[in-house]
Design a protein around this motif. Structure first.
Motif, PDB file in Angstrom:
ATOM      1  N   GLU A   1       0.833  -1.203   0.000  1.00 29.34           N
ATOM      2  CA  GLU A   1       0.000   0.000   0.000  1.00 29.34           C
ATOM      3  C   GLU A   1       0.870   1.257   0.000  1.00 29.34           C
ATOM      4  OE1 GLU A   1      -3.330   0.254  -0.429  1.00 29.34           O
ATOM      5  OE2 GLU A   1      -3.264  -1.911  -0.728  1.00 29.34           O
ATOM      6  N   MET A   2       1.964   1.220   0.731  1.00 32.44           N
ATOM      7  CA  MET A   2       2.883   2.369   0.750  1.00 32.44           C
ATOM      8  C   MET A   2       3.510   2.569  -0.635  1.00 32.44           C
ATOM      9  SD  MET A   2       4.735   2.025   4.466  1.00 32.44           S
ATOM     10  CE  MET A   2       5.905   3.320   4.103  1.00 32.44           C
ATOM     11  N   ASP A   3       3.876   1.475  -1.291  1.00 33.72           N
ATOM     12  CA  ASP A   3       4.445   1.568  -2.632  1.00 33.72           C
ATOM     13  C   ASP A   3       3.454   2.225  -3.591  1.00 33.72           C
ATOM     14  OD1 ASP A   3       6.812   0.397  -1.878  1.00 33.72           O
ATOM     15  OD2 ASP A   3       6.279  -1.607  -2.622  1.00 33.72           O
ATOM     16  N   LYS A   4       2.193   1.819  -3.493  1.00 38.33           N
ATOM     17  CA  LYS A   4       1.162   2.404  -4.359  1.00 38.33           C
ATOM     18  C   LYS A   4       1.025   3.905  -4.084  1.00 38.33           C
ATOM     19  CE  LYS A   4      -1.691  -1.745  -4.749  1.00 38.33           C
ATOM     20  NZ  LYS A   4      -2.995  -2.347  -4.386  1.00 38.33           N
ATOM     21  N   ALA A   5       1.021   4.265  -2.800  1.00 31.67           N
ATOM     22  CA  ALA A   5       0.864   5.674  -2.430  1.00 31.67           C
ATOM     23  C   ALA A   5       2.042   6.502  -2.929  1.00 31.67           C
ATOM     24  CB  ALA A   5       0.720   5.806  -0.917  1.00 31.67           C
ATOM     25  N   VAL A   6       3.256   5.987  -2.786  1.00 32.17           N
ATOM     26  CA  VAL A   6       4.442   6.709  -3.244  1.00 32.17           C
ATOM     27  C   VAL A   6       4.423   6.866  -4.763  1.00 32.17           C
ATOM     28  CG1 VAL A   6       6.959   6.548  -3.447  1.00 32.17           C
ATOM     29  CG2 VAL A   6       5.862   6.109  -1.261  1.00 32.17           C
ATOM     30  N   ASP A   7       4.004   5.822  -5.465  1.00 34.82           N
ATOM     31  CA  ASP A   7       3.899   5.911  -6.930  1.00 34.82           C
ATOM     32  C   ASP A   7       2.890   6.983  -7.337  1.00 34.82           C
ATOM     33  OD1 ASP A   7       5.783   3.957  -7.420  1.00 34.82           O
ATOM     34  OD2 ASP A   7       4.311   2.349  -7.686  1.00 34.82           O
ATOM     35  N   LYS A   8       1.758   7.014  -6.640  1.00 30.56           N
ATOM     36  CA  LYS A   8       0.718   7.995  -6.958  1.00 30.56           C
ATOM     37  C   LYS A   8       1.217   9.419  -6.695  1.00 30.56           C
ATOM     38  CE  LYS A   8      -4.194   8.748  -6.286  1.00 30.56           C
ATOM     39  NZ  LYS A   8      -5.421   8.290  -5.616  1.00 30.56           N
ATOM     40  N   ILE A   9       1.899   9.610  -5.585  1.00 34.85           N
ATOM     41  CA  ILE A   9       2.451  10.926  -5.263  1.00 34.85           C
ATOM     42  C   ILE A   9       3.486  11.331  -6.309  1.00 34.85           C
ATOM     43  CG2 ILE A   9       3.903  12.173  -3.602  1.00 34.85           C
ATOM     44  CD1 ILE A   9       2.441  10.568  -1.396  1.00 34.85           C
ATOM     45  N   GLY A  10       4.330  10.383  -6.711  1.00 30.90           N
ATOM     46  CA  GLY A  10       5.333  10.665  -7.741  1.00 30.90           C
ATOM     47  C   GLY A  10       4.703  11.109  -9.049  1.00 30.90           C
ATOM     48  N   GLN A  11       3.612  10.462  -9.429  1.00 26.92           N
ATOM     49  CA  GLN A  11       2.913  10.843 -10.657  1.00 26.92           C
ATOM     50  C   GLN A  11       2.331  12.252 -10.538  1.00 26.92           C
ATOM     51  OE1 GLN A  11       0.058   7.707 -11.248  1.00 26.92           O
ATOM     52  NE2 GLN A  11       1.595   6.233 -11.914  1.00 26.92           N
ATOM     53  N   GLN A  12       1.783  12.570  -9.369  1.00 28.24           N
ATOM     54  CA  GLN A  12       1.215  13.901  -9.162  1.00 28.24           C
ATOM     55  C   GLN A  12       2.301  14.969  -9.196  1.00 28.24           C
ATOM     56  OE1 GLN A  12      -0.922  13.384  -5.491  1.00 28.24           O
ATOM     57  NE2 GLN A  12      -2.728  12.530  -6.495  1.00 28.24           N
ATOM     58  N   ILE A  13       3.454  14.676  -8.621  1.00 31.51           N
ATOM     59  CA  ILE A  13       4.562  15.632  -8.643  1.00 31.51           C
ATOM     60  C   ILE A  13       5.041  15.836 -10.082  1.00 31.51           C
ATOM     61  CG2 ILE A  13       6.991  15.937  -7.984  1.00 31.51           C
ATOM     62  CD1 ILE A  13       6.263  14.642  -5.292  1.00 31.51           C
ATOM     63  N   GLU A  14       5.096  14.746 -10.830  1.00 31.61           N
ATOM     64  CA  GLU A  14       5.521  14.854 -12.229  1.00 31.61           C
ATOM     65  C   GLU A  14       4.543  15.714 -13.032  1.00 31.61           C
ATOM     66  OE1 GLU A  14       6.398  11.819 -15.902  1.00 31.61           O
ATOM     67  OE2 GLU A  14       6.823  11.137 -13.869  1.00 31.61           O
ATOM     68  N   LYS A  15       3.253  15.518 -12.816  1.00 32.75           N
ATOM     69  CA  LYS A  15       2.247  16.335 -13.503  1.00 32.75           C
ATOM     70  C   LYS A  15       2.386  17.805 -13.112  1.00 32.75           C
ATOM     71  CE  LYS A  15      -1.367  12.876 -14.179  1.00 32.75           C
ATOM     72  NZ  LYS A  15      -2.739  12.468 -13.808  1.00 32.75           N
ATOM     73  N   ALA A  16       2.620  18.066 -11.826  1.00 34.55           N
ATOM     74  CA  ALA A  16       2.787  19.441 -11.357  1.00 34.55           C
ATOM     75  C   ALA A  16       4.013  20.075 -12.007  1.00 34.55           C
ATOM     76  CB  ALA A  16       2.903  19.480  -9.837  1.00 34.55           C
ATOM     77  N   GLY A  17       5.092  19.314 -12.116  1.00 31.53           N
ATOM     78  CA  GLY A  17       6.304  19.826 -12.764  1.00 31.53           C
ATOM     79  C   GLY A  17       6.060  20.154 -14.226  1.00 31.53           C
ATOM     80  N   GLU A  18       5.313  19.293 -14.899  1.00 25.13           N
ATOM     81  CA  GLU A  18       4.990  19.561 -16.306  1.00 25.13           C
ATOM     82  C   GLU A  18       4.138  20.816 -16.438  1.00 25.13           C
ATOM     83  OE1 GLU A  18       3.205  15.923 -17.657  1.00 25.13           O
ATOM     84  OE2 GLU A  18       5.119  14.850 -17.694  1.00 25.13           O
ATOM     85  N   SER A  19       3.215  21.001 -15.508  1.00 27.60           N
ATOM     86  CA  SER A  19       2.369  22.196 -15.537  1.00 27.60           C
ATOM     87  C   SER A  19       3.210  23.456 -15.339  1.00 27.60           C
ATOM     88  CB  SER A  19       1.294  22.122 -14.443  1.00 27.60           C
ATOM     89  OG  SER A  19       0.424  21.057 -14.681  1.00 27.60           O
ATOM     90  N   VAL A  20       4.177  23.394 -14.440  1.00 33.16           N
ATOM     91  CA  VAL A  20       5.055  24.536 -14.196  1.00 33.16           C
ATOM     92  C   VAL A  20       5.881  24.828 -15.453  1.00 33.16           C
ATOM     93  CG1 VAL A  20       7.052  25.325 -12.880  1.00 33.16           C
ATOM     94  CG2 VAL A  20       5.137  24.255 -11.702  1.00 33.16           C
TER      95      VAL A  20
END
Length: 67
Positions: free
Chosen positions: A39-58
């Motif tokens: 479950e922690m692995d899934k959560a970290v992956d999801k957070i990583g994807q969100q950070i990547e999307k935020a970086g692309e938006s910036v």
């Protein structure tokens, strides 16, 4: 004497094969720590994807400001 040794070796081989087959068929269930880790692995992956999307938006915003 040779027949006894061959019979004993054959019996031993069959017993060992049966033991290995039995052990390979047994699969342990996941414990609570392993489930929590997954479950922690899934959560970290999801957070990583969100950070990547935020970086692309910036980056997109920075590119549009330069124009």
């Amino acid at each position: 004497m040779k027949l006894e040794k061959k019979s004993l070796a054959t019996a031993l081989l069959i017993s060992l094969s049966a033991l290995l087959l039995g052990l390979s068929a047994c699969q342990k269930e996941e414990g609570p720590a392993e489930k929590a880790g997954k479950e922690m692995d899934k959560a970290v992956d999801k957070i990583g994807q969100q950070i990547e999307k935020a970086g692309e938006s910036v980056q997109d915003a920075a590119k549009s400001d330069k124009k």
